[in-house]
Design a protein around this motif. Structure first.
Motif, PDB file in Angstrom:
ATOM      1  N   GLU A 138      -3.159   2.106 -11.418  1.00  0.00           N
ATOM      2  CA  GLU A 138      -3.796   0.824 -11.713  1.00  0.00           C
ATOM      3  C   GLU A 138      -2.961  -0.269 -11.050  1.00  0.00           C
ATOM      4  OE1 GLU A 138      -5.000  -1.976 -15.495  1.00  0.00           O
ATOM      5  OE2 GLU A 138      -4.898   0.192 -15.792  1.00  0.00           O
ATOM      6  N   VAL A 139      -3.599  -1.020 -10.160  1.00  0.00           N
ATOM      7  CA  VAL A 139      -2.932  -2.091  -9.435  1.00  0.00           C
ATOM      8  C   VAL A 139      -3.374  -3.413 -10.060  1.00  0.00           C
ATOM      9  CG1 VAL A 139      -2.596  -3.189  -7.187  1.00  0.00           C
ATOM     10  CG2 VAL A 139      -2.895  -0.705  -7.329  1.00  0.00           C
ATOM     11  N   VAL A 176       2.097   1.856  -3.483  1.00  0.00           N
ATOM     12  CA  VAL A 176       1.034   2.408  -4.324  1.00  0.00           C
ATOM     13  C   VAL A 176       0.822   3.890  -3.997  1.00  0.00           C
ATOM     14  CG1 VAL A 176      -1.431   2.275  -4.895  1.00  0.00           C
ATOM     15  CG2 VAL A 176      -0.083   0.175  -4.720  1.00  0.00           C
ATOM     16  N   GLY A 177       0.860   4.244  -2.722  1.00  0.00           N
ATOM     17  CA  GLY A 177       0.707   5.643  -2.329  1.00  0.00           C
ATOM     18  C   GLY A 177       1.821   6.522  -2.879  1.00  0.00           C
ATOM     19  N   ALA A 209       1.296   6.959  -6.506  1.00  0.00           N
ATOM     20  CA  ALA A 209       0.175   7.859  -6.785  1.00  0.00           C
ATOM     21  C   ALA A 209       0.647   9.311  -6.753  1.00  0.00           C
ATOM     22  CB  ALA A 209      -0.943   7.636  -5.772  1.00  0.00           C
ATOM     23  N   ASP A 255       0.824  -1.213   0.000  1.00  0.00           N
ATOM     24  CA  ASP A 255       0.000   0.000   0.000  1.00  0.00           C
ATOM     25  C   ASP A 255       0.858   1.263   0.000  1.00  0.00           C
ATOM     26  OD1 ASP A 255      -2.271  -1.542  -0.048  1.00  0.00           O
ATOM     27  OD2 ASP A 255      -2.699  -1.324   2.098  1.00  0.00           O
ATOM     28  N   TYR A 311      -7.466  -3.261 -10.159  1.00  0.00           N
ATOM     29  CA  TYR A 311      -8.271  -2.162  -9.629  1.00  0.00           C
ATOM     30  C   TYR A 311      -7.460  -0.876  -9.620  1.00  0.00           C
ATOM     31  CZ  TYR A 311      -5.836  -2.682  -5.131  1.00  0.00           C
ATOM     32  OH  TYR A 311      -4.881  -2.742  -4.153  1.00  0.00           O
ATOM     33  N   ASN A 312      -8.143   0.240  -9.484  1.00  0.00           N
ATOM     34  CA  ASN A 312      -7.487   1.541  -9.416  1.00  0.00           C
ATOM     35  C   ASN A 312      -7.491   2.036  -7.989  1.00  0.00           C
ATOM     36  OD1 ASN A 312      -6.736   2.330 -12.171  1.00  0.00           O
ATOM     37  ND2 ASN A 312      -8.926   2.083 -12.557  1.00  0.00           N
ATOM     38  N   LYS A 313      -6.336   2.561  -7.573  1.00  0.00           N
ATOM     39  CA  LYS A 313      -6.212   3.125  -6.230  1.00  0.00           C
ATOM     40  C   LYS A 313      -5.398   4.404  -6.355  1.00  0.00           C
ATOM     41  CE  LYS A 313      -4.984   1.956  -1.526  1.00  0.00           C
ATOM     42  NZ  LYS A 313      -4.534   0.914  -0.616  1.00  0.00           N
ATOM     43  N   HIS A 314      -6.027   5.514  -6.066  1.00  0.00           N
ATOM     44  CA  HIS A 314      -5.344   6.814  -6.123  1.00  0.00           C
ATOM     45  C   HIS A 314      -4.709   7.064  -7.488  1.00  0.00           C
ATOM     46  CE1 HIS A 314      -5.857   6.638  -1.821  1.00  0.00           C
ATOM     47  NE2 HIS A 314      -5.027   5.636  -1.712  1.00  0.00           N
TER      48      HIS A 314
END
Length: 170
Positions: free
Chosen positions: A71-72, A35-36, A39, A32, A65-68
């Motif tokens: 694309e993950v 990903v942050g 982003a 996470d 899925y998309n997070k911030h």
């Protein structure tokens, strides 16, 4: 020209010291955090960022899925992140796009380069994300300063008059 960054997620988690240490206690949190950071990088650079994780480390095989704004992608069963990234390079390659592959896996870098992508080592990406974070912080500080300086200091007497007007008092 559109820039796309494809990231080998677990390779980067294993290569960045801050994430290496975190994964020892909380693997999901390390993912996470990556990903942050990506982003923020995407927001600052305008890159389209896709981070690919091998599914053998997580449940929900083959999930996307998309997070911030990132694309993950979790690979399918029996598919490695390297294989998915190679497929993505081929699928996304167009004349109006520049594709970068972030990994420190030399074999993957060579394959990506051979497919038309540019290489970006884990160290290079770490430096770029740090620079982006610092510049974002500076922009935020400048914005806060501008907001503070735009406030007009009023004498107590004038402030009381404005407050009466606001309430509708005469």
């Amino acid at each position: 020209m559109k820039n796309i960054l494809l990231v080998d997620g677990y390779n980067i988690v294993g290569a960045w010291p801050v994430l290496q240490k975190l994964k020892e206690t909380d693997f999901a949190l390390a993912r996470d955090k990556l990903v942050g950071l990506l982003a923020e990088y995407a927001a600052y650079t305008g890159y389209e960022v896709k981070v690919v994780f091998d599914a053998h480390m997580v449940q929900g095989i083959g999930k996307v899925y998309n997070k911030h704004r990132v694309e993950v992608i979790y690979t399918k069963k029996n598919e490695t992140a390297d294989e998915r990234i190679e497929k993505l390079v081929i699928q996304l390659k167009r004349i109006d796009r520049t594709i970068y592959v972030a990994t420190s896996d030399m074999a993957e870098q060579s394959l990506a380069f051979g497919s038309g992508a540019l290489r970006k080592s884990a160290r290079e990406l770490a430096i770029e994300t740090e620079i982006a974070a610092k510049r974002i912080d500076k922009m935020l500080q400048n914005t806060r300063k501008a907001q503070e300086s735009s406030k007009i200091k009023l004498s107590e007497e004038v402030a009381e008059i404005f407050e009466k007007w606001r309430r509708g008092d005469k």
